[in-house]
Write an enzyme that holds these catalytic residues in place. Structure first.
Site, mmCIF file in Angstrom:
data_model
loop_
_atom_site.group_PDB
_atom_site.id
_atom_site.type_symbol
_atom_site.label_atom_id
_atom_site.label_comp_id
_atom_site.label_asym_id
_atom_site.label_seq_id
_atom_site.Cartn_x
_atom_site.Cartn_y
_atom_site.Cartn_z
ATOM 1 N NE ARG A 50 9.674 6.192 8.034
ATOM 2 C CZ ARG A 50 9.260 7.406 7.655
ATOM 3 N NH1 ARG A 50 10.122 8.365 7.416
ATOM 4 N NH2 ARG A 50 7.975 7.660 7.484
ATOM 5 C CG ASP A 96 2.401 1.606 9.272
ATOM 6 O OD1 ASP A 96 2.946 1.918 8.198
ATOM 7 O OD2 ASP A 96 1.679 2.384 9.921
ATOM 8 C CB SER A 124 7.318 6.121 10.806
ATOM 9 O OG SER A 124 8.695 5.865 10.710
ATOM 10 C CG ASP A 133 -0.165 -0.169 2.545
ATOM 11 O OD1 ASP A 133 1.066 -0.314 2.513
ATOM 12 O OD2 ASP A 133 -0.808 -0.175 3.616
ATOM 13 C CG HIS A 134 3.495 2.451 2.960
ATOM 14 N ND1 HIS A 134 2.533 1.670 3.539
ATOM 15 C CD2 HIS A 134 3.848 3.363 3.905
ATOM 16 C CE1 HIS A 134 2.312 2.081 4.785
ATOM 17 N NE2 HIS A 134 3.107 3.116 5.019
ATOM 18 N NE ARG A 136 3.266 9.710 12.267
ATOM 19 C CZ ARG A 136 3.599 8.427 12.286
ATOM 20 N NH1 ARG A 136 4.083 7.849 11.202
ATOM 21 N NH2 ARG A 136 3.472 7.734 13.392
HETATM 22 C C1 MIC Z 1 4.198 6.585 8.199
HETATM 23 O O1 MIC Z 1 3.019 6.889 8.274
HETATM 24 O O2 MIC Z 1 5.123 7.335 8.564
HETATM 25 C C2 MIC Z 1 4.567 5.225 7.638
HETATM 26 C C3 MIC Z 1 5.182 5.443 6.315
HETATM 27 O O3 MIC Z 1 3.400 4.467 7.465
HETATM 28 C C4 MIC Z 1 5.512 4.533 8.633
HETATM 29 C C5 MIC Z 1 6.089 3.269 8.159
HETATM 30 C C6 MIC Z 1 7.221 3.444 7.192
HETATM 31 O O4 MIC Z 1 8.012 4.372 7.321
HETATM 32 O O5 MIC Z 1 7.324 2.619 6.279
HETATM 33 C C7 MIC Z 1 4.880 4.271 10.001
HETATM 34 O O6 MIC Z 1 3.939 4.951 10.364
HETATM 35 O O7 MIC Z 1 5.371 3.425 10.742
HETATM 36 FE FE1 SF4 Z 2 0.060 4.935 5.078
HETATM 37 FE FE2 SF4 Z 2 1.407 5.649 7.262
HETATM 38 FE FE3 SF4 Z 2 -0.092 7.416 5.926
HETATM 39 FE FE4 SF4 Z 2 -1.252 5.503 7.258
HETATM 40 S S1 SF4 Z 2 -0.015 7.139 8.107
HETATM 41 S S2 SF4 Z 2 -1.778 6.167 5.204
HETATM 42 S S3 SF4 Z 2 0.140 3.805 6.990
HETATM 43 S S4 SF4 Z 2 1.748 6.394 5.179
#
Ligand code: MIC
Ligand code: SF4
Length: 643
Positions: A537, A119, A535, A64-65, A379
């Site tokens: 990550r 995630d 996140s 999905d990313h 965010r």
């Molecule tokens: C995000 O919302 O920052 C992400 C991208 O979903 C991350 C995961 C990632 O960096 O792959 C998260 O929330 O953990």
């Molecule tokens: Fe995707 Fe992270 Fe954004 Fe949720 S917050 S939509 S998991 S990138």
């Protein structure tokens, strides 16, 4: 003494440790989820552990990313993840099927179960009454292999909801109010548990909006009771057999309490660049805007989309605004196309995006220079949208849709009477984009498909007894993982290649950092409060590991990032006296000695800076100490498996 709901679920999944506040406890995980931006690394780690078949009740790999696919890298990752999933007993949600948290809520989440996901927004599942926790990929890999997940027995915040939301005020405004009161670090070390009369006025997707964005509080997770509204949702998904009623004992004891009168709330907005910088929309209304983005795992449910379609119906998006809409899942997209809501959006001029994370993680739709963007996401960190000087405001779908029409930030209460928006009695269910794993008898014949961009795990080594560490970077408070390891369309394709992605480490703060850190050979990073928020990550730890960062010394850490540093074998140290932060400058060298003994046995670590002594704390569990000594979780797991 009674138990809170979170405590009941944790207790029923306890496999190790004494069930006492502040203790480290190990929890059995019933379910796991991964997404593709963290998934490739998680599956490389899983395969390295050598467990042939996952040992969970349900493990799902979502794509999905990284769905932009502007090069071969993303598609190669998808193929790799799909092949690992097929071989090792994991269901595979194909690209196009939707955002992991939305789909997991619809199709797999179940009250009373535990879920760990690579995630940070995995707590979305708390809307269904589960303990759902975000973690680094390696912790998820261990859980897939049947290993427990270790957490400090958290403190519990009770949030009592009273009354009922007023028209055009929504779940997003509830969590923005919690963020306004508690701040982005107010939830660190806590589980947020919702209760009270107001709970039953909220549907499961509304509850999930609230638990999803509990991640922005820094909380371990958030949870709602499982009640008749939970049953209503599960029935509509054709999954009522997983329903079980759950709530806290009446005499449960909480560590902190908050009361929110839903009827007193009004539409809110989180202003740049932090989700807790919350103001009433009323105070900001009239501000000219350039963009609205509706979607993300926070606000992309069927009812969210129905509200947006109602507001847009028969109107045209302001000529000065670009409106994009990404429905959260194939289920949502199918349903709004079947009932005509999608046509209303298209007619109004909305730009329809695929069901994926998209602009939320900077995969397209970056705002114009200095643009003002209203987003229903979770965010708004600086630069995350892909435009450094853009101003991102987090708002509800109602506020975003109303504003897209007027071209200025608009309080949705000006829209007049609000019709009732109800959950459908039956959701449209078609799981044809979820591929089931190969049966055990055929798993040997499944080949794992690795693309050329997929590199291995960085090299690690056991902790040295003494280290001489120049400070390669000094940063301030609230550094996010988006600062440490930025995402976005240009960098995300490199997620499977640590040497390459490391070249962008801390690009938002100091583009010269990677080169400098590498040339120093070994170094320390110094930071302020709430370091590593955001996140899950693990790349925000693996890139520094690759760049030979041996320790991070800060005033305080965010939970998941601290765990990721330990997993990567990097010392997560805090200043005993926060004022000592001022004493170290970038370029100074600190000496650490007798490390192995102190890490093993506890006690302060004394950093020597010339003649000055700076006491540092290593506030971690005994198991974490062993992990650091071994050089990281992978080495530790290999060592313990070897034993
Ligand atoms: C995000 O919302 O920052 C992400 C991208 O979903 C991350 C995961 C990632 O960096 O792959 C998260 O929330 O953990
Ligand atoms: Fe995707 Fe992270 Fe954004 Fe949720 S917050 S939509 S998991 S990138």
């Amino acid at each position: 003494m009674g138990l809170t709901l979170a405590e009941k679920i944790l207790k029923s999944h306890l496999v190790e440790g004494e069930f006492k506040k502040g203790n480290q406890i190990a929890i059995r995980m019933d379910q796991t989820l991964t997404q593709d931006a963290t998934g490739t690394m998680a599956y490389i780690e899983y395969v390295a552990m050598g467990v042939p078949r996952v040992r969970t009740e349900k493990s799902v790999a979502y794509i999905d990313h990284n769905t932009l696919q502007s090069g071969f890298e993303n598609a190669d990752d998808h193929r790799f993840i799909g092949s690992v999933a097929k071989k090792h007993g994991i269901s595979f949600s194909r690209p196009g099927n939707g955002i992991c948290h939305q789909v997991h809520l619809e199709r797999f989440g179940a009250p009373g179960k535990t879920l760990i996901g690579s995630d940070s927004h995995t707590p979305t599942g708390g809307g269904l009454g589960m303990i759902a926790i975000g973690a680094g990929g390696l912790d998820v890999a261990v859980a897939m292999g049947g290993g427990a997940y270790y957490i400090t027995y958290p403190k519990i915040i009770k949030v009592e909801l009273r009354g009922k939301l007023s028209p055009w005020v929504s779940a997003k405004d509830v969590i923005l109010e919690v963020l306004r009161r508690l701040s982005v670090k107010g939830g660190v070390g806590y589980i947020v548990e919702y209760c009270g009369e107001g709970v039953k006025t909220l549907s499961v997707p509304e509850r999930a909006t609230i638990t999803n964005m509990g991640a922005e509080l820094g909380a371990t997770t958030s949870i709602f009771p499982s009640d008749e509204r939970t049953l209503e949702f599960l029935k509509a998904q054709g999954r009522e057999e997983v329903y079980t009623p759950l709530s806290a004992d009446p005499d449960a004891v909480y560590d902190k309490e908050l009361v929110i009168d839903l009827s007193s709330l009004e539409p809110l907005a989180a202003c740049p660049h932090s989700p807790d910088n919350v103001k009433p929309v009323r105070e900001l209304s009239g501000m000219k805007i350039d963009q609205c983005c509706i979607g993300s795992c926070t606000n992309s449910s069927f009812v969210d989309m129905m509200k947006v379609a109602y507001i847009l119906d028969g109107k045209t998006v302001s000529p000065d605004v670009s409106l994009s809409i990404a429905p959260g899942s194939k289920q949502v997209l199918s349903m709004i196309s079947q009932n005509g809501a999608l046509t209303k959006m298209i007619d109004a001029g909305a730009r329809i995006l695929e069901s994926a994370c998209g602009p939320c993680i900077g995969m397209g739709q970056s705002p114009n220079s200095k643009g003002i963007s209203l987003r229903t996401f979770n965010r708004n960190f600086e630069g995350r949208s892909g435009t450094r000087n853009a101003g991102v405001y987090l708002v509800s779908p109602e506020t975003a849709a109303a504003s897209a029409l007027t071209g200025v930030l608009t309080d949705p209460r000006t829209l007049g009477d609000m019709p009732e928006f109800k959950l459908p009695e039956k959701f449209y269910v078609n799981d044809n984009m979820i591929e089931l794993p190969a049966p055990e008898s055929e798993m040997d014949s499944v080949e794992i498909l690795r693309g050329p961009n997929i590199a291995g795990y960085p090299e690690t080594s056991p902790l040295k007894d003494s280290l001489s560490l120049p400070c390669s970077l000094k940063v301030g408070d609230n550094i996010t993982t988006d600062h440490i390891m930025p995402a976005g369309a240009k960098i995300l394709p490199l997620r499977s290649n640590i040497p390459e992605i490391s070249k962008h480490c801390f690009a938002v703060c100091d583009e010269k950092f990677p080169e400098r850190a590498k040339s120093l050979g070994a170094s320390v990073i110094v930071g302020g409060e709430n370091y590593g928020q955001g996140s899950s990550r693990e790349h925000a730890a693996l890139a520094p590991l690759y760049l030979s960062v041996k320790a991070v010394v800060v005033k305080s850490f965010a939970r998941i990032h601290k765990a990721n540093l330990i997993n990567a074998g990097i010392l997560p140290l805090t200043f005993k006296n926060p004022g000592d932060y001022e004493k170290i400058s970038q370029g100074d060298t600190v000496e650490l000695s007798g490390l192995r003994g102190t890490v093993k046995n506890g006690g302060d670590i004394i950093a020597k800076l010339g003649e000055t002594e700076i006491p540092l704390c290593l506030d971690i569990s005994e198991r974490d100490r062993e992990i650091l000594l071994a050089g990281g979780l992978l080495d530790y797991t290999r060592e313990t498996l070897g034993k």
